[in-house]
Design a protein around this motif. Structure first.
Motif, mmCIF file in Angstrom:
data_model
loop_
_atom_site.group_PDB
_atom_site.id
_atom_site.type_symbol
_atom_site.label_atom_id
_atom_site.label_comp_id
_atom_site.label_asym_id
_atom_site.label_seq_id
_atom_site.Cartn_x
_atom_site.Cartn_y
_atom_site.Cartn_z
ATOM 1 N N TYR A 250 -30.432 -43.042 -37.052
ATOM 2 C CA TYR A 250 -29.823 -42.188 -35.916
ATOM 3 C C TYR A 250 -29.672 -41.153 -36.478
ATOM 4 N N ARG A 251 -28.997 -40.519 -38.200
ATOM 5 C CA ARG A 251 -28.874 -39.929 -38.505
ATOM 6 C C ARG A 251 -29.896 -38.853 -37.676
ATOM 7 N N SER A 252 -31.626 -39.280 -38.926
ATOM 8 C CA SER A 252 -32.529 -38.422 -38.687
ATOM 9 C C SER A 252 -32.962 -38.113 -37.531
ATOM 10 N N PHE A 253 -32.809 -38.807 -36.238
ATOM 11 C CA PHE A 253 -33.386 -38.779 -34.933
ATOM 12 C C PHE A 253 -32.414 -37.657 -34.188
ATOM 13 N N ARG A 254 -31.315 -38.268 -34.708
ATOM 14 C CA ARG A 254 -29.412 -36.867 -34.528
ATOM 15 C C ARG A 254 -30.203 -35.251 -34.969
ATOM 16 N N ASN A 255 -30.533 -35.655 -36.063
ATOM 17 C CA ASN A 255 -31.238 -33.831 -36.546
ATOM 18 C C ASN A 255 -32.534 -33.323 -36.126
ATOM 19 N N TYR A 256 -34.172 -34.811 -36.055
ATOM 20 C CA TYR A 256 -34.143 -34.073 -35.093
ATOM 21 C C TYR A 256 -34.217 -33.533 -34.159
ATOM 22 N N ARG A 257 -33.210 -34.468 -32.616
ATOM 23 C CA ARG A 257 -32.502 -33.358 -32.016
ATOM 24 C C ARG A 257 -32.382 -32.304 -31.431
ATOM 25 N N ILE A 258 -31.271 -31.516 -32.999
ATOM 26 C CA ILE A 258 -30.564 -30.556 -33.006
ATOM 27 C C ILE A 258 -31.434 -29.671 -33.266
ATOM 28 N N HIS A 259 -32.471 -29.953 -34.450
ATOM 29 C CA HIS A 259 -32.842 -28.751 -34.858
ATOM 30 C C HIS A 259 -34.305 -28.737 -33.843
ATOM 31 N N ARG A 260 -35.303 -29.638 -33.111
ATOM 32 C CA ARG A 260 -35.106 -29.648 -31.636
ATOM 33 C C ARG A 260 -35.034 -28.300 -30.883
ATOM 34 N N MET A 261 -33.956 -28.376 -30.510
ATOM 35 C CA MET A 261 -33.179 -28.237 -29.348
ATOM 36 C C MET A 261 -32.737 -26.067 -29.810
ATOM 37 N N ALA A 262 -32.463 -25.759 -31.151
ATOM 38 C CA ALA A 262 -32.185 -24.915 -31.565
ATOM 39 C C ALA A 262 -33.831 -24.600 -31.933
ATOM 40 N N GLU A 263 -35.221 -24.968 -31.591
ATOM 41 C CA GLU A 263 -36.226 -23.991 -31.982
ATOM 42 C C GLU A 263 -36.620 -23.788 -30.465
ATOM 43 N N ARG A 264 -35.818 -24.511 -29.261
ATOM 44 C CA ARG A 264 -36.037 -23.859 -27.948
ATOM 45 C C ARG A 264 -35.550 -23.227 -27.808
ATOM 46 N N THR A 265 -33.699 -22.923 -28.094
ATOM 47 C CA THR A 265 -33.299 -21.874 -27.924
ATOM 48 C C THR A 265 -33.682 -20.368 -28.061
ATOM 49 N N LEU A 266 -34.247 -20.928 -29.182
ATOM 50 C CA LEU A 266 -35.072 -19.193 -30.227
ATOM 51 C C LEU A 266 -36.365 -18.741 -29.346
ATOM 52 N N ALA A 267 -36.861 -20.270 -29.262
ATOM 53 C CA ALA A 267 -37.905 -19.556 -28.658
ATOM 54 C C ALA A 267 -38.315 -19.141 -26.888
ATOM 55 N N ALA A 268 -36.792 -19.508 -26.627
ATOM 56 C CA ALA A 268 -36.586 -18.566 -25.051
ATOM 57 C C ALA A 268 -36.518 -17.233 -24.984
ATOM 58 N N MET A 269 -35.907 -16.942 -26.303
ATOM 59 C CA MET A 269 -35.089 -15.386 -26.711
ATOM 60 C C MET A 269 -36.093 -14.327 -26.794
ATOM 61 N N ASP A 270 -36.109 -13.285 -26.022
ATOM 62 C CA ASP A 270 -37.230 -12.576 -26.483
ATOM 63 C C ASP A 270 -37.699 -11.740 -27.992
ATOM 64 N N ASP A 271 -38.713 -11.638 -28.137
ATOM 65 C CA ASP A 271 -39.227 -10.916 -29.218
ATOM 66 C C ASP A 271 -38.108 -9.824 -29.893
ATOM 67 N N ALA A 272 -37.718 -8.627 -28.251
ATOM 68 C CA ALA A 272 -36.505 -7.628 -28.983
ATOM 69 C C ALA A 272 -35.793 -8.124 -29.965
ATOM 70 N N PHE A 273 -34.451 -9.337 -29.113
ATOM 71 C CA PHE A 273 -33.893 -10.312 -29.766
ATOM 72 C C PHE A 273 -33.600 -10.898 -30.998
ATOM 73 N N LEU A 274 -34.530 -11.078 -31.065
ATOM 74 C CA LEU A 274 -35.252 -12.078 -32.188
ATOM 75 C C LEU A 274 -34.992 -11.222 -33.119
ATOM 76 N N ARG A 275 -35.789 -10.150 -32.887
ATOM 77 C CA ARG A 275 -35.752 -9.120 -34.496
ATOM 78 C C ARG A 275 -34.182 -8.037 -34.279
ATOM 79 N N ASP A 276 -33.649 -7.881 -33.461
ATOM 80 C CA ASP A 276 -32.932 -8.135 -33.835
ATOM 81 C C ASP A 276 -31.611 -9.302 -34.898
ATOM 82 N N ILE A 277 -32.102 -9.708 -34.557
ATOM 83 C CA ILE A 277 -30.888 -11.235 -35.876
ATOM 84 C C ILE A 277 -31.760 -11.180 -36.982
ATOM 85 N N GLY A 278 -32.681 -10.501 -36.784
ATOM 86 C CA GLY A 278 -33.597 -10.421 -38.669
ATOM 87 C C GLY A 278 -35.097 -11.869 -38.721
#
Length: 74
Positions: free
Chosen positions: A24-52
């Protein structure tokens, strides 16, 4: 003799529950990481550059790897 059977059964139950908790912990961590990846991937390049980070580093950032470690993990 009967107590021994209960003890072994209880131990097997404990091991099974530990495995289920770990799964369960492994699956939960996978989901959290996947959601973070999708959130960052949805941001534009200028914003990603701003956060480094660059778009190619999103996976590394989400997993917590430092830059340059992906080559050493080989």
């Amino acid at each position: 003799m009967r107590w021994h059977r209960c003890s072994r059964g209880a131990n097997q139950w404990s091991v099974a529950m530990s495995i289920m908790r770990a799964a369960y912990r492994s699956f939960r961590n996978y989901r959290i990481h996947r959601m973070a990846e999708r959130t960052l991937a949805a941001m534009d390049d200028a914003f990603l550059r701003d956060i480094g980070i660059s778009r190619s580093e999103i996976g590394l950032v989400v997993r917590g790897s430092k830059r340059g470690q992906e080559d050493k993990a080989g």
